[in-house]
Scaffold this active site. Sequence first.
Site, PDB file in Angstrom:
ATOM      1  N   TYR A  72     -59.373 -11.405 -73.027  1.00 59.34           N
ATOM      2  CA  TYR A  72     -60.169 -12.054 -74.076  1.00 59.34           C
ATOM      3  C   TYR A  72     -61.376 -11.194 -74.452  1.00 59.34           C
ATOM      4  CZ  TYR A  72     -62.620 -15.807 -76.586  1.00 59.34           C
ATOM      5  OH  TYR A  72     -63.261 -16.553 -77.543  1.00 59.34           O
ATOM      6  N   SER A 112     -67.030 -13.174 -80.210  1.00 58.45           N
ATOM      7  CA  SER A 112     -67.517 -14.060 -79.144  1.00 58.45           C
ATOM      8  C   SER A 112     -68.650 -13.353 -78.414  1.00 58.45           C
ATOM      9  CB  SER A 112     -66.389 -14.349 -78.150  1.00 58.45           C
ATOM     10  OG  SER A 112     -66.898 -14.977 -76.981  1.00 58.45           O
TER      11      SER A 112
HETATM   12  P1  NAD Z   1     -59.429 -24.055 -80.958  1.00 61.04           P
HETATM   13  O1  NAD Z   1     -58.396 -23.822 -79.898  1.00 61.04           O
HETATM   14  O2  NAD Z   1     -60.170 -25.339 -80.997  1.00 61.04           O
HETATM   15  O3  NAD Z   1     -58.768 -23.809 -82.391  1.00 61.04           O
HETATM   16  C1  NAD Z   1     -58.046 -22.633 -82.617  1.00 61.04           C
HETATM   17  C2  NAD Z   1     -57.021 -22.879 -83.706  1.00 61.04           C
HETATM   18  O4  NAD Z   1     -56.285 -21.630 -83.846  1.00 61.04           O
HETATM   19  C3  NAD Z   1     -56.001 -23.964 -83.354  1.00 61.04           C
HETATM   20  O5  NAD Z   1     -55.783 -24.817 -84.454  1.00 61.04           O
HETATM   21  C4  NAD Z   1     -54.741 -23.161 -83.000  1.00 61.04           C
HETATM   22  O6  NAD Z   1     -53.539 -23.875 -83.282  1.00 61.04           O
HETATM   23  C5  NAD Z   1     -54.902 -21.929 -83.872  1.00 61.04           C
HETATM   24  N1  NAD Z   1     -54.150 -20.764 -83.393  1.00 61.04           N
HETATM   25  C6  NAD Z   1     -53.958 -20.369 -82.101  1.00 61.04           C
HETATM   26  N2  NAD Z   1     -53.182 -19.290 -82.061  1.00 61.04           N
HETATM   27  C7  NAD Z   1     -52.848 -18.976 -83.347  1.00 61.04           C
HETATM   28  C8  NAD Z   1     -52.051 -17.962 -83.931  1.00 61.04           C
HETATM   29  N3  NAD Z   1     -51.393 -17.057 -83.198  1.00 61.04           N
HETATM   30  N4  NAD Z   1     -51.944 -17.951 -85.291  1.00 61.04           N
HETATM   31  C9  NAD Z   1     -52.568 -18.878 -86.041  1.00 61.04           C
HETATM   32  N5  NAD Z   1     -53.318 -19.867 -85.532  1.00 61.04           N
HETATM   33  C10 NAD Z   1     -53.463 -19.913 -84.191  1.00 61.04           C
HETATM   34  O7  NAD Z   1     -60.431 -22.810 -80.795  1.00 61.04           O
HETATM   35  P2  NAD Z   1     -61.975 -22.670 -81.188  1.00 61.04           P
HETATM   36  O8  NAD Z   1     -62.769 -22.922 -79.965  1.00 61.04           O
HETATM   37  O9  NAD Z   1     -62.256 -23.402 -82.438  1.00 61.04           O
HETATM   38  O10 NAD Z   1     -62.036 -21.094 -81.456  1.00 61.04           O
HETATM   39  C11 NAD Z   1     -61.951 -20.526 -82.734  1.00 61.04           C
HETATM   40  C12 NAD Z   1     -62.381 -19.072 -82.634  1.00 61.04           C
HETATM   41  O11 NAD Z   1     -63.715 -19.004 -82.127  1.00 61.04           O
HETATM   42  C13 NAD Z   1     -61.528 -18.262 -81.674  1.00 61.04           C
HETATM   43  O12 NAD Z   1     -61.373 -16.945 -82.171  1.00 61.04           O
HETATM   44  C14 NAD Z   1     -62.346 -18.240 -80.406  1.00 61.04           C
HETATM   45  O13 NAD Z   1     -62.068 -17.123 -79.600  1.00 61.04           O
HETATM   46  C15 NAD Z   1     -63.748 -18.163 -80.994  1.00 61.04           C
HETATM   47  N6  NAD Z   1     -64.799 -18.617 -80.087  1.00 61.04           N
HETATM   48  C16 NAD Z   1     -64.882 -19.925 -79.681  1.00 61.04           C
HETATM   49  C17 NAD Z   1     -65.903 -20.314 -78.829  1.00 61.04           C
HETATM   50  C18 NAD Z   1     -66.061 -21.740 -78.361  1.00 61.04           C
HETATM   51  O14 NAD Z   1     -66.911 -21.986 -77.478  1.00 61.04           O
HETATM   52  N7  NAD Z   1     -65.330 -22.697 -78.893  1.00 61.04           N
HETATM   53  C19 NAD Z   1     -66.836 -19.368 -78.385  1.00 61.04           C
HETATM   54  C20 NAD Z   1     -66.727 -18.045 -78.818  1.00 61.04           C
HETATM   55  C21 NAD Z   1     -65.707 -17.687 -79.673  1.00 61.04           C
END
Ligand code: NAD
Length: 260
Positions: free
Chosen positions: A159, A146
Site C-alpha cells: 500500500y 495517502s
Molecule cells: P472505500 O473502500 O470506502 O471505497 C473504495 C471504493 O473503490 C469502493 O466503492 C470500491 O468498490 C472501489 N474499488 C475498489 N477496487 C476497485 C477497482 N479495482 N476498480 C474500481 N473501483 C474499485 O475506500 P476509501 O477509504 O473511501 O478510500 C478511497 C481512496 O482514499 C483510496 O485510494 C484510499 O487508499 C485512499 N485513502 C483513504 C483513507 C481513509 O482513511 N479512508 C486514507 C488515506 C487514503
Amino acid sequence: MSNEHVQMSPKVAIITGGAQGIGRAVALRFASSGYKVSVADVDKEAGLELVKLIGKAGGEAMFLKVDVAEQQEVERWIRVTVQELGRIDVLVNNAGIGKNGPVLELPLEAFDRVIGVNLRGTFICSQLAAREMRKLGKGAIVNIASTRALMSEPNTEAYSASKGGILALTHAMAVSLGGFGIRVNAISPGWIETGDWQKSSRASVPVHSERDKLQHPVGRVGKPDDIAAACLYLAEDSASFITGQNLVIDGGMTVKMIYE
Ligand code: NAD
C-alpha cells in the site's frame, strides 16, 4: 445574442472508486456543484445506488462497472462517458485497495494486485482521460494518495509503495501534461472515516474514542467531505497556478510529534 443567453455546456467529472467512501462524497460534491458525473467502480450495487442518489438531488450521473487495473474496461468507460456526457474536464483517481501482511510472508500476487489497482490503475485512467482533455486544451487530474506515502506502520509495504508511486506519478505527469493545459495534483488523506459512506446494505455508524480524536490536532477524525472539498478546489480554475503538488489533509496527524 447577449451573453445572458449563451449556454455554457456543463463540465464533466469522472471518478474512480466513486460508488462508496471518499469517492462517493467526491461524486456528490461535483454533482451538486453543477458537474455531470461518471463513476467507475467494481461494486455495481453501490454504483447504481449512487446514481439514484445524485438523480434525486437533481444532478446527472452515470455508472459503469470497471476494474481500474484492466485497461480495456477503462477504455470502455472513457468511450461511453464521452458518448453520453460529451467531454471530460476532471478525473479523480480515487479507487484504492490495501492488502497488508507480514513483509516476510506477503505473497507477490497481493503486492502486484495493490500496485495494479492503486498505481497502474491511476496511470491507465490518467493516460486515457488526458487524451480527451487534450482535445479541450485543458483539464485537471486529482490523485488520491495517502499519508502512508510519507510514513508507515509495520507490514504495509504494498500500500505504501503504491501511494508513494502515485506522488511520483503526480509530479511526472504534471510536467508532461502541462503543455496541454492539464494540471495534475495529489491529495494525501490521513484517517478518514468512511463507515457511514458505504452502500446502504453495509453502512455503519462510526464510533471514535477520545484517544482517536486527540491523535489529531484538530480534535476529530476526518470525513469524506474534507477530501471532496479539496478535490473540487484543485479541479477548478481558482487553482490554475497549482500543479504537481501533494496536499496533506489529515487534521494535523502527521505533524504531531509523539514522545511516550
Ligand atoms: P472505500 O473502500 O470506502 O471505497 C473504495 C471504493 O473503490 C469502493 O466503492 C470500491 O468498490 C472501489 N474499488 C475498489 N477496487 C476497485 C477497482 N479495482 N476498480 C474500481 N473501483 C474499485 O475506500 P476509501 O477509504 O473511501 O478510500 C478511497 C481512496 O482514499 C483510496 O485510494 C484510499 O487508499 C485512499 N485513502 C483513504 C483513507 C481513509 O482513511 N479512508 C486514507 C488515506 C487514503
